[in-house]
Design a protein around this motif. Structure first.
Motif, short mmCIF file in Angstrom:
data_model
loop_
_atom_site.label_atom_id
_atom_site.label_comp_id
_atom_site.label_asym_id
_atom_site.label_seq_id
_atom_site.Cartn_x
_atom_site.Cartn_y
_atom_site.Cartn_z
N LYS A 14 57.66 16.68 32.17
CA LYS A 14 57.08 17.42 31.05
C LYS A 14 56.27 18.59 31.60
O LYS A 14 56.68 19.20 32.58
N ASP A 15 55.12 18.91 30.98
CA ASP A 15 54.37 20.08 31.48
C ASP A 15 53.01 19.71 32.06
O ASP A 15 52.16 20.56 32.25
N TYR A 16 52.80 18.43 32.34
CA TYR A 16 51.50 17.98 32.85
C TYR A 16 51.12 18.72 34.14
O TYR A 16 50.02 19.24 34.28
N PHE A 17 52.04 18.75 35.09
CA PHE A 17 51.76 19.39 36.37
C PHE A 17 51.71 20.91 36.24
O PHE A 17 50.87 21.56 36.84
N GLU A 18 52.62 21.44 35.44
CA GLU A 18 52.71 22.89 35.28
C GLU A 18 51.39 23.50 34.80
O GLU A 18 51.02 24.59 35.23
N LYS A 19 50.69 22.81 33.91
CA LYS A 19 49.39 23.29 33.41
C LYS A 19 48.41 23.51 34.57
O LYS A 19 47.66 24.47 34.59
N THR A 86 53.54 14.14 38.46
CA THR A 86 52.81 13.92 37.21
C THR A 86 51.72 14.97 36.99
O THR A 86 51.86 15.82 36.12
N ASN A 87 50.64 14.92 37.73
CA ASN A 87 49.53 15.82 37.51
C ASN A 87 48.86 16.18 38.83
O ASN A 87 49.10 15.54 39.84
N GLY A 88 48.03 17.22 38.81
CA GLY A 88 47.35 17.65 40.02
C GLY A 88 45.92 18.05 39.71
O GLY A 88 45.56 18.29 38.56
N PHE A 89 45.13 18.12 40.77
CA PHE A 89 43.74 18.56 40.62
C PHE A 89 43.22 19.05 41.96
O PHE A 89 43.81 18.76 43.00
N GLN A 90 42.13 19.81 41.90
CA GLN A 90 41.48 20.24 43.14
C GLN A 90 40.46 19.17 43.51
O GLN A 90 39.66 18.76 42.69
N LYS A 91 40.53 18.75 44.74
CA LYS A 91 39.67 17.66 45.21
C LYS A 91 38.31 18.22 45.61
O LYS A 91 38.23 19.15 46.40
N LYS A 92 37.27 17.65 45.05
CA LYS A 92 35.93 18.12 45.36
C LYS A 92 35.05 17.00 45.95
O LYS A 92 33.97 17.25 46.42
N THR A 93 35.55 15.76 45.89
CA THR A 93 34.79 14.63 46.43
C THR A 93 35.66 13.87 47.42
O THR A 93 36.86 14.12 47.52
N LYS A 103 45.13 8.98 34.53
CA LYS A 103 46.02 9.94 33.86
C LYS A 103 47.44 9.85 34.46
O LYS A 103 48.43 9.78 33.74
N ALA A 104 47.51 9.83 35.79
CA ALA A 104 48.81 9.75 36.47
C ALA A 104 49.53 8.44 36.13
O ALA A 104 50.74 8.44 35.90
N LEU A 105 48.79 7.35 36.07
CA LEU A 105 49.39 6.06 35.73
C LEU A 105 49.92 6.06 34.30
O LEU A 105 50.98 5.51 34.01
N LYS A 106 49.19 6.72 33.39
CA LYS A 106 49.64 6.81 31.99
C LYS A 106 50.92 7.65 31.90
O LYS A 106 51.84 7.31 31.16
N ILE A 107 50.97 8.73 32.67
CA ILE A 107 52.17 9.59 32.68
C ILE A 107 53.35 8.80 33.25
O ILE A 107 54.46 8.87 32.73
N MET A 108 53.11 8.03 34.31
CA MET A 108 54.16 7.21 34.92
C MET A 108 54.69 6.20 33.90
O MET A 108 55.90 6.02 33.76
N GLU A 109 53.79 5.57 33.17
CA GLU A 109 54.18 4.60 32.15
C GLU A 109 54.99 5.27 31.04
O GLU A 109 56.01 4.76 30.59
N GLU A 110 54.54 6.45 30.62
CA GLU A 110 55.25 7.22 29.59
C GLU A 110 56.67 7.54 30.04
O GLU A 110 57.64 7.36 29.30
N TYR A 111 56.81 7.99 31.29
CA TYR A 111 58.12 8.30 31.85
C TYR A 111 59.02 7.07 31.85
O TYR A 111 60.16 7.13 31.40
N LYS A 112 58.51 5.97 32.34
CA LYS A 112 59.32 4.75 32.45
C LYS A 112 59.71 4.23 31.07
O LYS A 112 60.84 3.76 30.90
N ASN A 113 58.82 4.33 30.10
CA ASN A 113 59.16 3.92 28.73
C ASN A 113 60.26 4.82 28.16
O ASN A 113 61.15 4.34 27.46
N GLU A 114 60.17 6.11 28.46
CA GLU A 114 61.13 7.07 27.95
C GLU A 114 62.54 6.83 28.52
O GLU A 114 63.51 6.89 27.79
#
Length: 117
Positions: A14-19, A86-93, A103-114
């Motif tokens: 989908k567009d999760y990573f693209e954002k 799935t998704n990305g972020f800038q690591k600060k910690t 969030k990534a786990l939810k996206i993974m679950e969404e993909y597998k359900n689909e």
């Protein structure tokens, strides 16, 4: 893309990573693309580029470093050869933020359900 043999193929779900990706500088985008291509083309990917997240079942992080900035991109495998980004972020910690992993786990679950519909 190079003409090397690919051991796996990465796709964006989908567009999760693209954002996340579109907000990055050209230099960071180039490094992300380089890292993803490396993961596709190298048979044994070094852990400093792709690492399993121990507290999860099947979630991995792609590790990207550009100058002093560190980025993490979550992904998982589908049928061993297909990498779903799935998704990305800038690591600060030191540790990856729990909310990004959730969030990534939810996206993974969404993909597998689909794909199982």
């Amino acid at each position: 893309m190079s003409s090397e043999q690919k051991y796996r193929t990465a796709i964006f779900y989908k567009d999760y990573f693209e954002k996340f990706f579109t907000k990055q500088s050209e230099k960071v985008k180039a490094k992300i693309i380089w890292t993803i291509e490396l993961i596709e083309e190298v048979e044994r990917v070094p852990e400093n580029y792709l690492k399993h997240i121990e507290s999860t079942k099947g979630l991995y992080e792609i590790r990207v470093k550009s100058s002093k900035d560190i980025f993490r991109i979550f992904c998982f495998f589908d049928h061993g050869k297909l990498i779903i980004i799935t998704n990305g972020f800038q690591k600060k910690t030191q540790k990856s933020p729990k909310k990004e992993i959730v969030k990534a786990l939810k996206i993974m679950e969404e993909y597998k359900n689909e794909i199982n519909e």
